[in-house]
Design an enzyme around this catalytic site. Structure first.
Site, short mmCIF file in Angstrom:
data_model
loop_
_atom_site.label_atom_id
_atom_site.label_comp_id
_atom_site.label_asym_id
_atom_site.label_seq_id
_atom_site.Cartn_x
_atom_site.Cartn_y
_atom_site.Cartn_z
N ASN A 9 4.27 2.62 6.94
CA ASN A 9 2.85 2.65 6.57
C ASN A 9 2.41 1.20 6.39
OD1 ASN A 9 0.34 2.93 5.41
ND2 ASN A 9 1.06 3.88 3.51
N TRP A 10 1.73 0.68 7.42
CA TRP A 10 1.35 -0.74 7.38
C TRP A 10 0.24 -1.00 6.36
CZ3 TRP A 10 0.94 -2.67 13.21
CH2 TRP A 10 2.21 -2.59 13.80
N LYS A 11 -0.41 0.05 5.89
CA LYS A 11 -1.58 -0.12 5.00
C LYS A 11 -2.58 -1.09 5.65
CE LYS A 11 1.31 1.19 1.16
NZ LYS A 11 1.51 1.21 -0.27
N HIS A 92 -2.70 9.97 0.75
CA HIS A 92 -1.93 8.89 0.13
C HIS A 92 -2.51 8.60 -1.26
CE1 HIS A 92 -0.23 4.97 -0.71
NE2 HIS A 92 0.69 5.25 0.19
N GLU A 94 -3.18 5.99 -2.71
CA GLU A 94 -4.23 4.96 -2.73
C GLU A 94 -5.58 5.55 -2.33
OE1 GLU A 94 -2.11 2.16 -0.28
OE2 GLU A 94 -0.68 1.86 -1.92
N GLU A 163 5.81 10.72 -3.02
CA GLU A 163 5.67 9.30 -3.37
C GLU A 163 5.23 9.18 -4.82
OE1 GLU A 163 5.03 6.77 0.41
OE2 GLU A 163 3.08 7.34 -0.34
N GLY A 169 4.95 0.20 -4.12
CA GLY A 169 4.65 -1.23 -4.12
C GLY A 169 5.07 -1.95 -5.39
N SER A 207 8.80 2.06 -2.64
CA SER A 207 9.78 0.97 -2.71
C SER A 207 11.11 1.29 -2.05
CB SER A 207 9.97 0.51 -4.16
OG SER A 207 8.73 0.06 -4.69
N GLY A 228 6.31 1.42 2.98
CA GLY A 228 5.18 0.50 2.97
C GLY A 228 5.64 -0.92 3.23
N GLY A 229 5.82 -1.68 2.16
CA GLY A 229 6.15 -3.11 2.27
C GLY A 229 7.26 -3.42 3.26
P1 PGA Z 1 5.99 0.89 -0.62
O1 PGA Z 1 4.82 1.86 -0.15
O2 PGA Z 1 7.17 1.18 0.29
O3 PGA Z 1 5.44 -0.50 -0.40
O4 PGA Z 1 6.29 1.19 -2.03
C1 PGA Z 1 5.07 3.18 0.23
C2 PGA Z 1 3.78 3.88 0.55
O5 PGA Z 1 2.78 3.62 -0.15
O6 PGA Z 1 3.70 4.69 1.48
#
Ligand code: PGA
Length: 249
Positions: A9-11, A92, A94, A163, A169, A207, A228-229
């Protein structure tokens, strides 16, 4: 055991040059992957990534709950489909947190995705406050129930990502035991709704990284990861894919 699914997930990250470099590096390292691997990219880059995706599946990060029409700024399921998108993240945390998406909106987005032949990656997860109040199970079941309620007949076509909000994050990962416990709850809920629930991929996200992926992915009900990251760095993402491949039978 089914093949694991590793989705990046590049966000809201990337750029034409950076995307090209990342995709080139990923494809160079994917040859021996025995896992399904996808990247969920910002909408403006879909056509670029579609052209360069190689062995990667293409994913989006959101879609409209509406089919078409006067919804300025929205992107429809049919539009995603035209660009070769296979997966789309819905709900998600967010989006729930910053864009006010309710369980009902998330369920309708999943419905739009399924109707267009896309696979929704439905995200569920509790906040730290909810975990500390002992509400984890109740929260994730409520979030998933809304999606099951509206999409029961084709629920085995979805992917679910657990999640925990406090792990996203933050560098704080759920322990494999904590994650497995929630995944088992979600699996049981899906089994009650569908005879084909065992083929649904349940991803863990929050994470996940090169160091902790193998142990998380080894859990009975963890069928992959939403990353994500670590999905923005080719060596890290490829290490996670390698950990998933090593578990393929
Ligand atoms: P993260 O994000 O791996 O940076 O914690 C995961 C996500 O939000 O899908």
């Amino acid at each position: 055991m089914k093949k694991k699914l590793i989705a990046g997930n590049w966000k809201m990250n990337g750029g034409l040059a950076a995307n090209e470099a990342l995709l080139t590096a990923l494809n160079a390292g994917l040859d021996s992957a025995r896992a399904d691997v996808a990247v969920c990219v910002p909408a403006p880059y879909l056509s670029q990534v579609a052209a360069l995706r190689g062995g990667l599946e293409l994913g989006a990060q959101d879609l409209s709950a509406h089919e078409a029409g006067a919804y300025t700024g929205e992107v429809s399921a049919a539009m995603l489909r035209e660009f070769g998108v296979r997966y789309v993240i819905v709900g998600h945390s967010e989006r729930r947190q910053y864009h006010g998406e309710t369980d009902d909106v998330v369920a309708r987005k999943a419905q739009r995705a399924l109707a267009a032949g896309l696979v929704p990656i439905v995200c569920v997860g509790e906040t730290l406050e909810q975990r500390e109040a002992g509400q984890t199970e109740q929260v994730v079941k409520r979030q998933l129930a809304a999606v099951i309620h509206l999409n029961g007949h084709c629920i085995s076509e979805i992917v679910v990502a657990y999640e925990p909000v406090w792990a996203i994050g933050t560098g704080k990962t759920a322990t494999p035991q904590q994650a497995q416990a929630v995944h088992a709850v979600l699996r049981a809920q899906l089994q009650a709704a569908s005879a084909h629930a065992d083929r649904i991929h349940l991803l863990y996200g929050g994470s996940m990284n090169a160091a902790n992926a193998a142990e998380l992915l080894a859990q009975t009900d963890i069928d992959g990861g939403l990353i994500g990251g670590a999905s923005l760095k080719a060596p890290d993402f490829l290490s996670i894919v390698a950990a998933a491949s090593a578990l393929a039978t």
